[in-house]
Design an enzyme around this catalytic site. Sequence first.
Site, PDB file in Angstrom:
ATOM      1  N   HIS A   1       0.827  -1.204   0.000  1.00 22.77           N
ATOM      2  CA  HIS A   1       0.000   0.000   0.000  1.00 22.77           C
ATOM      3  C   HIS A   1       0.868   1.263   0.000  1.00 22.77           C
ATOM      4  O   HIS A   1       0.865   1.994  -0.966  1.00 22.77           O
ATOM      5  CB  HIS A   1      -1.016   0.027   1.150  1.00 22.77           C
ATOM      6  CG  HIS A   1      -1.952  -1.118   1.151  1.00 22.77           C
ATOM      7  ND1 HIS A   1      -2.768  -1.422   0.076  1.00 22.77           N
ATOM      8  CD2 HIS A   1      -2.212  -2.074   2.085  1.00 22.77           C
ATOM      9  CE1 HIS A   1      -3.482  -2.492   0.347  1.00 22.77           C
ATOM     10  NE2 HIS A   1      -3.167  -2.912   1.550  1.00 22.77           N
TER      11      HIS A   1
ATOM     12  N   ASP B   1      -5.382  -7.955  -3.522  1.00 19.68           N
ATOM     13  CA  ASP B   1      -5.678  -7.743  -2.106  1.00 19.68           C
ATOM     14  C   ASP B   1      -7.007  -8.351  -1.679  1.00 19.68           C
ATOM     15  O   ASP B   1      -7.115  -9.552  -1.469  1.00 19.68           O
ATOM     16  CB  ASP B   1      -5.618  -6.252  -1.810  1.00 19.68           C
ATOM     17  CG  ASP B   1      -5.576  -5.931  -0.316  1.00 19.68           C
ATOM     18  OD1 ASP B   1      -5.673  -6.868   0.486  1.00 19.68           O
ATOM     19  OD2 ASP B   1      -5.440  -4.768   0.051  1.00 19.68           O
TER      20      ASP B   1
END
Length: 426
Positions: A258, A303
């Site tokens: 991220h 994800d």
Amino acid sequence: MNFHASHALIGGNIQRNVLIEIEDGRITAVVPSTPAGAAMRLRGLVLPGLANVHSHAFHRVLRGHTHAGRGSFWTWRTRMYEVAAALDPDSYYLLARAVYGEMAMAGITAVGEFHYLHHAPDGARYNDPNAMGEALMAAAAEAGIRITLLDTLYLTSSADGRPPEGVQVRFSDGSFDAWAERVEALKPLPRALIGAAAHSVRAVPPADLAALAGRSPLHIHLSEQRAENEQCQAVHGCTPTELVRRHGILGPATTVVHATHLTKADIAALDGTGVCVCPTTERDLADGIGPARALTGLSLGSDSHAVIDLFEEARALEMDQRLATEERGHFTVAELVAAATNHAAIGWPDAGAIEPGRRADLVAVSLDSVRTAGADPAQAMLAATAADITHVVADGRLIVDDSGHTGFDVARALREAATAWKRSAA
């Protein structure tokens, strides 16, 4: 089996009529401008196999159930914990097999599974302490893709050291030594690797971060949320990036995931460390847009699997930067392909290119669908979706043929896995 590509991405250039010879799962020769002969024809554009560097397989259950209405990452997490509380090794195998089958159909030939769903719902160990991780490796094998099981250390619920709460107890081994002992007992299947992960600076105390140094590959969620940064600053007096830098876990063997909310000093500290960006999840959870153009060693992940489509992830890498800066042209097509094929980030440096000596991972993308018809093959990455993939070869084995998985009906498997989870949750 040998393959013949009408168009193939070779060394950054599109070549035509390419014969790709394979032996024992490796590419032995790549010969452009050559007739097909007896080789299997792959029409359209052939790319290297794609690498999904960040996956939480169990999140796939939430697709189509959590996208409406208001809220934040933290409200979404409550729903995610409901899924985490219900799965057992059998239902997790069924779910992961279906999810990895979907990945195969999306051109993904290797996945980095960020695995923290370790124990029974009450925190007790199964008779086989690695039953959940072994279910994931077996599921990947059945789907025909490689897996790097990033077994995740999770010890606290917050940066100030509070113990795990609620379903978090099944994520935790109680101590670094207990985690390390369990991981040491993992027996990887063929075409599987065992890596390590720290869940986040919220879930791993600083001394235990330091104990992870030297493990490879090593991944960690980093600065996904502003609240994480604020908590780290309040407890440790620094940003999460600075905390992990102090404890020696940055560097080429590490991938941070991220990296959305970074300072200029954080960006400088991450130079030489891999960064995995997951754009569809980051926008689905309203995380924010990170400074991807300023970062190095980029890779991509799906994800939470709101979408499993690395073409979409690659496009979003560019498009999000356009939104943030109001300018176009931050990444070249070659850079987007490199991010989507970054197998080295999950420990497979011998994959990700169509050249002799590499693993024989090939993805054929139609150039005559309603999305790609008329497009320049060199820019197909910006036009195609996962639905345009017709054939996938992983380690020399055909796992997707004529847009269908060669092993099982993936849509049916996804429906059955969802039903099994609902029974477990009842």
